[in-house]
Design an enzyme around this catalytic site. Structure first.
Site, mmCIF file in Angstrom:
data_model
loop_
_atom_site.group_PDB
_atom_site.id
_atom_site.type_symbol
_atom_site.label_atom_id
_atom_site.label_comp_id
_atom_site.label_asym_id
_atom_site.label_seq_id
_atom_site.Cartn_x
_atom_site.Cartn_y
_atom_site.Cartn_z
ATOM 1 N N CYS A 2 34.693 29.920 -7.305
ATOM 2 C CA CYS A 2 35.283 31.251 -7.468
ATOM 3 C C CYS A 2 34.212 32.317 -7.258
ATOM 4 C CB CYS A 2 35.847 31.398 -8.874
ATOM 5 S SG CYS A 2 37.026 30.127 -9.283
ATOM 6 N N ARG A 27 32.195 31.753 -0.021
ATOM 7 C CA ARG A 27 32.193 30.699 -1.049
ATOM 8 C C ARG A 27 33.435 29.822 -0.987
ATOM 9 N NH1 ARG A 27 28.793 32.487 -5.567
ATOM 10 N NH2 ARG A 27 30.098 31.452 -7.085
ATOM 11 N N TRP A 74 38.847 29.598 -6.524
ATOM 12 C CA TRP A 74 38.798 28.260 -5.928
ATOM 13 C C TRP A 74 39.429 27.363 -6.979
ATOM 14 C CZ3 TRP A 74 37.882 25.523 -1.639
ATOM 15 C CH2 TRP A 74 37.641 24.165 -1.754
ATOM 16 N N ASN A 100 34.925 31.965 -13.535
ATOM 17 C CA ASN A 100 34.468 30.939 -12.604
ATOM 18 C C ASN A 100 33.938 29.805 -13.468
ATOM 19 O OD1 ASN A 100 33.444 29.364 -10.581
ATOM 20 N ND2 ASN A 100 31.626 30.622 -10.210
ATOM 21 N N GLY A 101 34.522 28.624 -13.349
ATOM 22 C CA GLY A 101 34.039 27.489 -14.144
ATOM 23 C C GLY A 101 35.202 26.619 -14.591
ATOM 24 N N GLU A 487 27.094 5.846 6.401
ATOM 25 C CA GLU A 487 27.145 7.292 6.172
ATOM 26 C C GLU A 487 25.888 7.961 6.707
ATOM 27 O OE1 GLU A 487 29.241 9.384 5.620
ATOM 28 O OE2 GLU A 487 28.159 11.152 4.896
ATOM 29 N N LYS A 491 25.772 10.917 9.574
ATOM 30 C CA LYS A 491 25.102 12.213 9.386
ATOM 31 C C LYS A 491 24.184 12.520 10.557
ATOM 32 C CE LYS A 491 27.172 13.866 6.754
ATOM 33 N NZ LYS A 491 28.261 13.023 6.717
ATOM 34 N N GLU A 494 26.226 13.185 13.882
ATOM 35 C CA GLU A 494 27.112 14.355 14.013
ATOM 36 C C GLU A 494 26.359 15.672 13.982
ATOM 37 O OE1 GLU A 494 30.014 15.071 10.966
ATOM 38 O OE2 GLU A 494 28.816 14.123 9.435
ATOM 39 N N HIS A 510 22.520 -10.699 14.489
ATOM 40 C CA HIS A 510 23.653 -11.110 15.346
ATOM 41 C C HIS A 510 23.843 -10.143 16.500
ATOM 42 C CE1 HIS A 510 24.775 -14.197 12.447
ATOM 43 N NE2 HIS A 510 24.516 -13.304 11.513
ATOM 44 N N LYS A 609 35.736 21.225 10.615
ATOM 45 C CA LYS A 609 35.559 20.843 9.209
ATOM 46 C C LYS A 609 36.740 20.016 8.726
ATOM 47 C CE LYS A 609 33.731 20.411 5.256
ATOM 48 N NZ LYS A 609 32.691 19.369 5.128
HETATM 49 C C1 AGP Z 1 31.839 13.934 7.855
HETATM 50 O O1 AGP Z 1 30.562 14.548 7.784
HETATM 51 C C2 AGP Z 1 32.755 14.656 8.825
HETATM 52 N N1 AGP Z 1 32.817 16.023 8.550
HETATM 53 C C3 AGP Z 1 34.111 13.951 8.953
HETATM 54 O O2 AGP Z 1 33.875 12.587 9.216
HETATM 55 C C4 AGP Z 1 35.029 14.024 7.713
HETATM 56 O O3 AGP Z 1 34.494 13.249 6.672
HETATM 57 C C5 AGP Z 1 36.403 13.474 8.106
HETATM 58 O O4 AGP Z 1 36.934 14.299 9.117
HETATM 59 C C6 AGP Z 1 37.382 13.402 6.940
HETATM 60 O O5 AGP Z 1 37.636 14.694 6.458
HETATM 61 P P1 AGP Z 1 38.359 14.844 5.030
HETATM 62 O O6 AGP Z 1 37.467 14.205 4.017
HETATM 63 O O7 AGP Z 1 38.508 16.323 4.843
HETATM 64 O O8 AGP Z 1 39.679 14.127 5.113
#
Ligand code: AGP
Length: 614
Positions: A2, A27, A74, A100-101, A487, A491, A494, A510, A609
């Site tokens: 928030c 934010r 938020w 906010n909290g 993961e 990172k 991407e 393998h 995103k």
């Molecule tokens: C991860 O860094 C990416 N931004 C992407 O893989 C993301 O995790 C994926 O699109 C899933 O998004 P969501 O968690 O909003 O469903």
């Protein structure tokens, strides 16, 4: 999170408040509102949507008054809608509050107030607080600052609040605990309040940062006074702001991603808040309470998600199978939705999504729901599409994740999965009481350990500089660390556009071992526990082929230190909790390599995103 703004001075308040709210839009939020005091009293305007929606909502009303406050919400309790938006007003209409909290004990306070005849319009914890202040003000016959102080003394949780009372139009009260609040000291007795300095810096550089447990009282003509919950007065410490506006939005970090990586001690703490009770030795997940028995009796758990959320789900597989002894299948949502999967009515499906809007995950949920399964959501956005269509769920309280590359959402998701697996395992009796309590305590210690890992950043940046020109990278891990290897590879891929692959460490021989040469950085998660000795052997296999090994290892591990080219040490923690720590160095390495390569870290090419299309 928030956003909060407040103003008291001799200028019209509304333009200052609206501009301040625009400054806080970065934010992330889902609704906005303002409260203004003028000769006619208190005026509150709020609505779901953006600040621009609020502006349209009040256009033409000619909002007056030289004191007021504004809020961008938020959602943490209650979906985003007009009623749940802030400011919230006491039943008598006199007091308005923005917050906010998270008030952890709001339910108990709400019950007590209801017994005293209070009624509530919203689902929020914030409305409970404003009603409590009004109740104390009336029953104790005290002024607004004292009523706020007494109310906060009975509150458990995190808050940054601003409170106005039309009976005291020349007084504005603010307070904070765990959620930041800054006060700007302007010219001619003007005062500004905000969640951070972003809305203040264009008006004044003189600021006071409220400390936890402090209450600020701003009185027209008398200036600012600060006292603590125990009513002891404190002289305000005025500092001069050096930062410029754009940096402030990122709290001084160069990118939102770096800010969010460093927010993880807080976001993990917030995701645990009110759910992990060490004193009672219990886990409380109110959002799935109604389905707890179904969960406990489940013979299978399906986990669906995409990208990083899928990686969190894979950690969930190891967690539920080890702690609750329930078979788990983790499915890419996009694959699950198109392969006519077998779904039973007694299946529990956990759908994981930061945005709560990912098309493939939504479709997978609809399919599983249509076949009678129970859907439990783990989302970071309250009221999102996925949150609305699941039967039950728990929100991660990571706060808005702005950087496209998911970081704090991942650790918040894994935190929630850990809580669920511990709770279900304990209730099923598949983990001993002693192990349950030990893991609860270790989980509670994770935010502090994440802080410690983050202190390795300079060393991590040094390593990133060595490998920033690599064209390929391999990530290896076993057991709980295998999903983290995946993961870490995602990172790097991407945000730096370097090809990277995550693999179970044993799988290297393998095939991928053919790739190893002196140009290939190999990131290995080699923490003590589980199959540590096997991973050490894998490191030796890589070194035998001149590969470069960057190992994430347990503090003080001399064996790995002597073997690897570089080590990043993380504090000792039980295997099930290692992902919450071992992912942090991998996030930072990817971030620094991407920055050194001049990549657009917060908005990598080709990425969105939230993938709301197939
Ligand atoms: C991860 O860094 C990416 N931004 C992407 O893989 C993301 O995790 C994926 O699109 C899933 O998004 P969501 O968690 O909003 O469903």
């Amino acid at each position: 999170m928030c956003g909060i703004v407040g103003y008291m001075g001799d200028q019209p308040a509304y333009p200052i408040l609206i501009n301040g709210l625009h400054r806080l839009e970065y934010r992330g939020y889902d609704s906005a509102g303002v409260a203004l005091l003028d000769d006619a009293g208190l005026h509150v305007h709020k609505c779901q949507g953006k600040v621009s929606d609020l502006e349209r909502h009040v256009a033409g009303l000619g909002l007056g008054g030289t004191v007021g406050m504004g809020h961008t919400r938020w959602a943490t309790h209650g979906s985003p809608n007009d009623i749940n938006a802030h400011p919230h007003v006491s039943s008598d209409g006199d007091i308005a509050l923005i917050h906010n909290g998270i008030i952890e004990n709001y339910a108990a306070i709400k019950e007590e107030l209801a017994h005293r005849g209070h009624t509530f319009r919203s689902d929020t914890d914030t409305e409970v607080l404003v009603q409590l202040i009004a109740d104390i003000r009336r029953s104790e016959g005290v002024d607004l600052p004292e009523a706020v102080r007494l109310a906060l003394d009975s509150v458990v949780g995190a808050y940054a609040i601003v409170v106005l009372d039309q009976r005291d139009p020349n007084v504005m009260v603010a307070a904070r605990k765990s959620s930041p609040l800054v006060i700007g000291i302007g010219e001619n007795g003007e005062h500004f309040i905000a969640s951070d300095a972003t809305p203040i810096v264009e008006h004044t550089k003189n600021v006071v940062y409220l400390e936890d447990g402090e209450i600020a009282v701003i009185e027209r003509g008398k200036g600012l006074k600060i006292r603590n919950i125990k009513n002891q007065e404190k002289t305000p410490f005025i500092q001069e702001l050096e930062m410029h506006l754009e940096a402030l939005e990122k709290s001084g970090y160069d990118h939102f991603m770096l800010k969010e990586i460093h927010e993880q001690p807080r976001s993990i703490r917030d995701s645990l808040r009110g759910r992990l009770n060490l004193a009672k030795g219990e886990v409380m997940l109110g959002g799935i309470k109604d389905y707890e028995q179904k969960f406990i009796r489940a013979e299978r758990i399906l986990i669906v998600g995409c990208g990083t959320s899928w990686h969190a789900g894979l950690v969930g597989e190891y967690l539920f199978e080890e702690l609750a002894r329930i078979p788990v299948e983790v499915e890419y949502a996009s694959e699950f939705r198109y392969r006519d999967p077998i779904v039973h009515e007694d299946d529990i499906v956990i759908a994981i999504s930061q945005s709560g809007e990912t098309a493939d995950t939504l479709a997978a949920i609809e399919l599983a729901k249509g076949r009678g399964a129970t859907i439990i959501g783990i989302c970071n956005v309250v009221g999102s599409s996925i949150a609305r269509i699941t039967h039950a769920g728990s929100y991660t309280h990571a706060g808005p994740e702005i950087g496209v590359a998911s970081t704090k959402a991942f650790t918040a998701q894994v935190t929630l999965l850990t809580l669920m697996a511990l709770m279900i395992g304990h209730k099923r009796g598949t983990i001993s009481g002693s192990r349950f309590f030990r893991l609860l305590n270790e989980l509670d210690a994770i935010p502090g350990k994440v802080e410690k890992v983050l202190r390795n950043e300079a060393q991590i940046r040094y390593i990133a500089d060595i490998y920033k020109d690599a064209t390929n990278a391999l990530y290896l891990g076993r057991g709980f660390s295998f999903p983290v290897a995946l993961e870490g590879a995602l990172k790097l891929k991407e945000i730096s556009y370097i090809h990277a692959e995550g693999y179970p460490a044993a799988e290297m021989k393998h095939g991928p071992i053919a790739l190893i040469d002196e140009e290939m950085p190999v990131f290995v998660i080699a923490t003590k526990g589980g199959s540590y000795e096997k991973v050490v052997s894998n490191i030796q296999e890589v070194k035998a082929r001149k590969g470069k090994v960057i190992a994430i290892c347990t503090e003080g591990d001399r064996v790995v230190r002597d073997l690897a080219d570089h080590v990043i040490e993380i504090p000792e923690t039980p295997d099930p909790l290692v992902p919450l720590l071992s992912v942090i160095p991998l996030q930072l390495i990817s971030y620094h390599i991407a920055v050194m390569r001049g990549c657009n870290v917060d908005q990598p090419r080709n990425l969105a995103k939230s993938v709301t299309v197939e």
